[in-house]
Design an enzyme around this catalytic site. Structure first.
Site, PDB file in Angstrom:
ATOM      1  N   LYS A 177      25.193 -26.616  43.626  1.00 34.17           N
ATOM      2  CA  LYS A 177      26.631 -26.483  43.897  1.00 34.17           C
ATOM      3  C   LYS A 177      26.946 -25.179  44.618  1.00 34.17           C
ATOM      4  CE  LYS A 177      28.233 -29.627  40.369  1.00 34.17           C
ATOM      5  NZ  LYS A 177      29.122 -29.856  39.220  1.00 34.17           N
ATOM      6  N   GLU A 216      25.012 -14.602  49.714  1.00 41.02           N
ATOM      7  CA  GLU A 216      23.811 -14.314  50.500  1.00 41.02           C
ATOM      8  C   GLU A 216      22.665 -15.216  50.030  1.00 41.02           C
ATOM      9  OE1 GLU A 216      23.618 -12.564  53.119  1.00 41.02           O
ATOM     10  OE2 GLU A 216      21.465 -12.262  53.381  1.00 41.02           O
ATOM     11  N   ALA A 227      19.025  -3.260  40.017  1.00 44.63           N
ATOM     12  CA  ALA A 227      18.775  -3.949  38.736  1.00 44.63           C
ATOM     13  C   ALA A 227      17.340  -4.464  38.655  1.00 44.63           C
ATOM     14  CB  ALA A 227      19.766  -5.102  38.560  1.00 44.63           C
ATOM     15  N   LYS A 287      24.832 -23.392  46.427  1.00 39.74           N
ATOM     16  CA  LYS A 287      24.272 -23.460  47.783  1.00 39.74           C
ATOM     17  C   LYS A 287      25.173 -24.314  48.668  1.00 39.74           C
ATOM     18  CE  LYS A 287      19.451 -22.620  46.645  1.00 39.74           C
ATOM     19  NZ  LYS A 287      18.065 -23.116  46.614  1.00 39.74           N
ATOM     20  N   ARG A 327      22.068 -16.497  39.327  1.00 33.57           N
ATOM     21  CA  ARG A 327      22.468 -15.225  39.926  1.00 33.57           C
ATOM     22  C   ARG A 327      22.925 -15.461  41.359  1.00 33.57           C
ATOM     23  NH1 ARG A 327      17.934 -11.234  38.756  1.00 33.57           N
ATOM     24  NH2 ARG A 327      18.915 -11.160  36.712  1.00 33.57           N
ATOM     25  N   GLU A 378      25.009 -18.482  31.936  1.00 29.63           N
ATOM     26  CA  GLU A 378      25.530 -17.200  32.422  1.00 29.63           C
ATOM     27  C   GLU A 378      25.388 -17.132  33.944  1.00 29.63           C
ATOM     28  OE1 GLU A 378      24.808 -12.786  30.850  1.00 29.63           O
ATOM     29  OE2 GLU A 378      23.302 -13.359  32.330  1.00 29.63           O
TER      30      GLU A 378
HETATM   31  P1  0O2 Z   1      16.660 -11.053  31.456  1.00 30.38           P
HETATM   32  O1  0O2 Z   1      16.344 -12.491  31.586  1.00 30.38           O
HETATM   33  O2  0O2 Z   1      15.474 -10.212  31.174  1.00 30.38           O
HETATM   34  O3  0O2 Z   1      17.519 -10.550  32.565  1.00 30.38           O
HETATM   35  P2  0O2 Z   1      26.003  -8.043  24.858  1.00 30.38           P
HETATM   36  O4  0O2 Z   1      25.891  -8.995  23.708  1.00 30.38           O
HETATM   37  O5  0O2 Z   1      27.248  -8.184  25.658  1.00 30.38           O
HETATM   38  O6  0O2 Z   1      25.676  -6.618  24.499  1.00 30.38           O
HETATM   39  P3  0O2 Z   1      24.359  -9.763  26.405  1.00 30.38           P
HETATM   40  O7  0O2 Z   1      24.970 -10.885  25.699  1.00 30.38           O
HETATM   41  O8  0O2 Z   1      22.874  -9.764  26.501  1.00 30.38           O
HETATM   42  O9  0O2 Z   1      24.801  -8.378  25.804  1.00 30.38           O
HETATM   43  O10 0O2 Z   1      25.044  -9.760  27.795  1.00 30.38           O
HETATM   44  P4  0O2 Z   1      25.112  -8.759  28.990  1.00 30.38           P
HETATM   45  O11 0O2 Z   1      24.699  -7.389  28.638  1.00 30.38           O
HETATM   46  O12 0O2 Z   1      26.456  -8.995  29.549  1.00 30.38           O
HETATM   47  O13 0O2 Z   1      24.076  -9.383  29.992  1.00 30.38           O
HETATM   48  C1  0O2 Z   1      22.751  -9.552  29.715  1.00 30.38           C
HETATM   49  C2  0O2 Z   1      21.987  -9.681  31.002  1.00 30.38           C
HETATM   50  O14 0O2 Z   1      22.570  -8.843  32.020  1.00 30.38           O
HETATM   51  C3  0O2 Z   1      20.581  -9.172  30.856  1.00 30.38           C
HETATM   52  O15 0O2 Z   1      19.761 -10.228  30.472  1.00 30.38           O
HETATM   53  C4  0O2 Z   1      20.241  -8.699  32.241  1.00 30.38           C
HETATM   54  O16 0O2 Z   1      19.891  -9.776  33.093  1.00 30.38           O
HETATM   55  C5  0O2 Z   1      21.552  -8.119  32.709  1.00 30.38           C
HETATM   56  N1  0O2 Z   1      21.680  -6.709  32.341  1.00 30.38           N
HETATM   57  C6  0O2 Z   1      22.550  -6.184  31.466  1.00 30.38           C
HETATM   58  N2  0O2 Z   1      22.415  -4.851  31.401  1.00 30.38           N
HETATM   59  C7  0O2 Z   1      21.422  -4.518  32.258  1.00 30.38           C
HETATM   60  C8  0O2 Z   1      20.809  -3.266  32.632  1.00 30.38           C
HETATM   61  O17 0O2 Z   1      21.153  -2.179  32.153  1.00 30.38           O
HETATM   62  N3  0O2 Z   1      19.814  -3.338  33.555  1.00 30.38           N
HETATM   63  C9  0O2 Z   1      19.418  -4.506  34.106  1.00 30.38           C
HETATM   64  N4  0O2 Z   1      18.426  -4.469  34.996  1.00 30.38           N
HETATM   65  N5  0O2 Z   1      19.956  -5.697  33.757  1.00 30.38           N
HETATM   66  C10 0O2 Z   1      20.941  -5.704  32.854  1.00 30.38           C
HETATM   67  P5  0O2 Z   1      18.504  -9.999  29.524  1.00 30.38           P
HETATM   68  O18 0O2 Z   1      18.797 -10.519  28.179  1.00 30.38           O
HETATM   69  O19 0O2 Z   1      17.998  -8.608  29.637  1.00 30.38           O
HETATM   70  O20 0O2 Z   1      17.508 -11.019  30.120  1.00 30.38           O
HETATM   71  P1  0O2 Z   2      17.106 -19.591  51.992  1.00 30.52           P
HETATM   72  O1  0O2 Z   2      17.601 -20.413  53.134  1.00 30.52           O
HETATM   73  O2  0O2 Z   2      15.787 -18.950  52.261  1.00 30.52           O
HETATM   74  O3  0O2 Z   2      18.131 -18.655  51.471  1.00 30.52           O
HETATM   75  P2  0O2 Z   2      14.431 -23.724  44.821  1.00 30.52           P
HETATM   76  O4  0O2 Z   2      14.472 -24.232  43.407  1.00 30.52           O
HETATM   77  O5  0O2 Z   2      13.142 -24.044  45.547  1.00 30.52           O
HETATM   78  O6  0O2 Z   2      15.656 -24.085  45.619  1.00 30.52           O
HETATM   79  P3  0O2 Z   2      13.530 -21.289  43.881  1.00 30.52           P
HETATM   80  O7  0O2 Z   2      12.111 -21.669  44.136  1.00 30.52           O
HETATM   81  O8  0O2 Z   2      14.027 -21.274  42.475  1.00 30.52           O
HETATM   82  O9  0O2 Z   2      14.483 -22.193  44.743  1.00 30.52           O
HETATM   83  O10 0O2 Z   2      13.743 -19.920  44.558  1.00 30.52           O
HETATM   84  P4  0O2 Z   2      14.301 -18.581  43.963  1.00 30.52           P
HETATM   85  O11 0O2 Z   2      13.157 -17.654  43.757  1.00 30.52           O
HETATM   86  O12 0O2 Z   2      15.203 -18.858  42.815  1.00 30.52           O
HETATM   87  O13 0O2 Z   2      15.109 -18.057  45.212  1.00 30.52           O
HETATM   88  C1  0O2 Z   2      16.229 -18.778  45.665  1.00 30.52           C
HETATM   89  C2  0O2 Z   2      16.586 -18.332  47.043  1.00 30.52           C
HETATM   90  O14 0O2 Z   2      16.842 -16.922  47.050  1.00 30.52           O
HETATM   91  C3  0O2 Z   2      15.482 -18.577  48.026  1.00 30.52           C
HETATM   92  O15 0O2 Z   2      16.077 -19.033  49.200  1.00 30.52           O
HETATM   93  C4  0O2 Z   2      14.880 -17.209  48.280  1.00 30.52           C
HETATM   94  O16 0O2 Z   2      14.377 -17.115  49.579  1.00 30.52           O
HETATM   95  C5  0O2 Z   2      16.093 -16.329  48.106  1.00 30.52           C
HETATM   96  N1  0O2 Z   2      15.770 -14.960  47.743  1.00 30.52           N
HETATM   97  C6  0O2 Z   2      15.151 -14.511  46.630  1.00 30.52           C
HETATM   98  N2  0O2 Z   2      15.073 -13.175  46.626  1.00 30.52           N
HETATM   99  C7  0O2 Z   2      15.645 -12.761  47.797  1.00 30.52           C
HETATM  100  C8  0O2 Z   2      15.888 -11.480  48.382  1.00 30.52           C
HETATM  101  O17 0O2 Z   2      15.555 -10.417  47.818  1.00 30.52           O
HETATM  102  N3  0O2 Z   2      16.537 -11.468  49.594  1.00 30.52           N
HETATM  103  C9  0O2 Z   2      16.951 -12.609  50.215  1.00 30.52           C
HETATM  104  N4  0O2 Z   2      17.618 -12.535  51.376  1.00 30.52           N
HETATM  105  N5  0O2 Z   2      16.730 -13.835  49.683  1.00 30.52           N
HETATM  106  C10 0O2 Z   2      16.098 -13.900  48.499  1.00 30.52           C
HETATM  107  P5  0O2 Z   2      16.385 -20.575  49.425  1.00 30.52           P
HETATM  108  O18 0O2 Z   2      17.510 -20.982  48.560  1.00 30.52           O
HETATM  109  O19 0O2 Z   2      15.108 -21.361  49.234  1.00 30.52           O
HETATM  110  O20 0O2 Z   2      16.872 -20.682  50.881  1.00 30.52           O
END
Ligand code: 0O2
Ligand code: 0O2
Length: 202
Positions: free
Chosen positions: A20, A38, A149, A22, A75, A137
């Site tokens: 959806k 993006e 991140a 995409k 994401r 989420e």
């Molecule tokens: P993963 O898969 O390792 O990313 P809360 O109950 O509100 O305190 P909750 O429910 O975990 O916390 O929600 P929050 O903090 O809104 O969002 C959690 C997710 O956000 C994390 O997933 C991360 O993906 C991202 N995130 C939150 N804080 C940070 C941070 O400080 N650094 C980075 N890199 N990502 C963050 P998980 O659980 O870590 O899983």
């Molecule tokens: P496009 O046209 O290249 O954007 P799938 O289930 O096969 O659809 P998958 O294998 O889950 O997708 O891929 P992933 O790892 O979730 O990544 C989804 C999309 O994000 C892919 O493009 C990646 O090329 C793109 N992507 C991931 N990381 C980056 C990044 O750092 N920069 C940029 N520009 N793109 C990133 P699509 O959707 O296949 O198509």
């Protein structure tokens, strides 16, 4: 616990949301309009991460589906900060999902330096046993926020959540630099978009 059966609807939700979102991106591109999206990624949280989170938050196994809200995670990565709010507003009007929580970690960054917009949604999905409401989420962030991140996440993994103070400070400075980059880019957004439109028409 039959994890395969529990997680199957979550995998379905991640795939549906990716399709959806995409679709939204493609519609902007057909119109030669700047796409606020993006790229999109998604994943189902791996079982060991689910168990770890449940243990650290003392969530009993039977409550996992309600209390761990990012088992299904999607994401959306954008070029500009404004794009994030464009997507947020578009998602708010959709009839196929229900937003149950929103967290704006952009205006209120986390102590780590983390910035992103988070939405927790309820999403109905058809399964072979009937309709199931799944919690998912959606994280929405810029390329710069994503860069930060991703690196911070790797360091957290390396140091098992206990990043040394000196590196933590550096990460906080890097987060500010990333935000500054977003601010600077926003100021020349129209220039960039115009260039991209011309490129796209060609
Ligand atoms: P993963 O898969 O390792 O990313 P809360 O109950 O509100 O305190 P909750 O429910 O975990 O916390 O929600 P929050 O903090 O809104 O969002 C959690 C997710 O956000 C994390 O997933 C991360 O993906 C991202 N995130 C939150 N804080 C940070 C941070 O400080 N650094 C980075 N890199 N990502 C963050 P998980 O659980 O870590 O899983
Ligand atoms: P496009 O046209 O290249 O954007 P799938 O289930 O096969 O659809 P998958 O294998 O889950 O997708 O891929 P992933 O790892 O979730 O990544 C989804 C999309 O994000 C892919 O493009 C990646 O090329 C793109 N992507 C991931 N990381 C980056 C990044 O750092 N920069 C940029 N520009 N793109 C990133 P699509 O959707 O296949 O198509």
């Amino acid at each position: 616990m039959n994890w395969a059966a529990i997680l199957a609807p979550y995998a379905q939700v991640v795939e549906e949301l990716k399709v959806k979102l995409k679709g939204m991106r493609n519609q902007f591109e057909y119109d030669s309009r700047h796409s606020p999206i993006e790229f999109i990624t998604g994943r189902v949280k791996p079982i060991p991460s689910i168990l770890e989170k449940a243990e650290s938050r003392q969530i009993p196994l039977e409550k996992i589906e309600k209390e761990i809200q990012d088992i299904a995670g999607v994401r959306v990565v954008c070029q500009f900060v404004d794009d994030i709010y464009t997507i947020v507003n578009m998602l708010r009007t959709r009839k196929d999902l229900k937003i149950i929580e929103e967290k704006d970690y952009i205006t209120e960054k986390k102590d780590s330096g983390y910035r992103s917009y988070h939405m927790v949604i309820e999403y109905p999905v058809e399964t072979i046993d009937g309709l199931k409401i799944v919690i998912a989420e959606i994280q929405i962030r810029t390329l710069a926020m994503n860069f930060w991140a991703t690196n911070e996440h790797s360091l957290n993994y390396k140091y098992k959540g206990r990043i040394p103070t000196e590196i933590k400070k550096r990460l906080q400075r890097a987060a500010e630099a990333a935000f500054k980059l977003d601010e600077e880019m926003s100021k020349i957004k129209y220039e960039v978009q115009e260039a991209q439109r011309i490129f796209h028409r060609k």
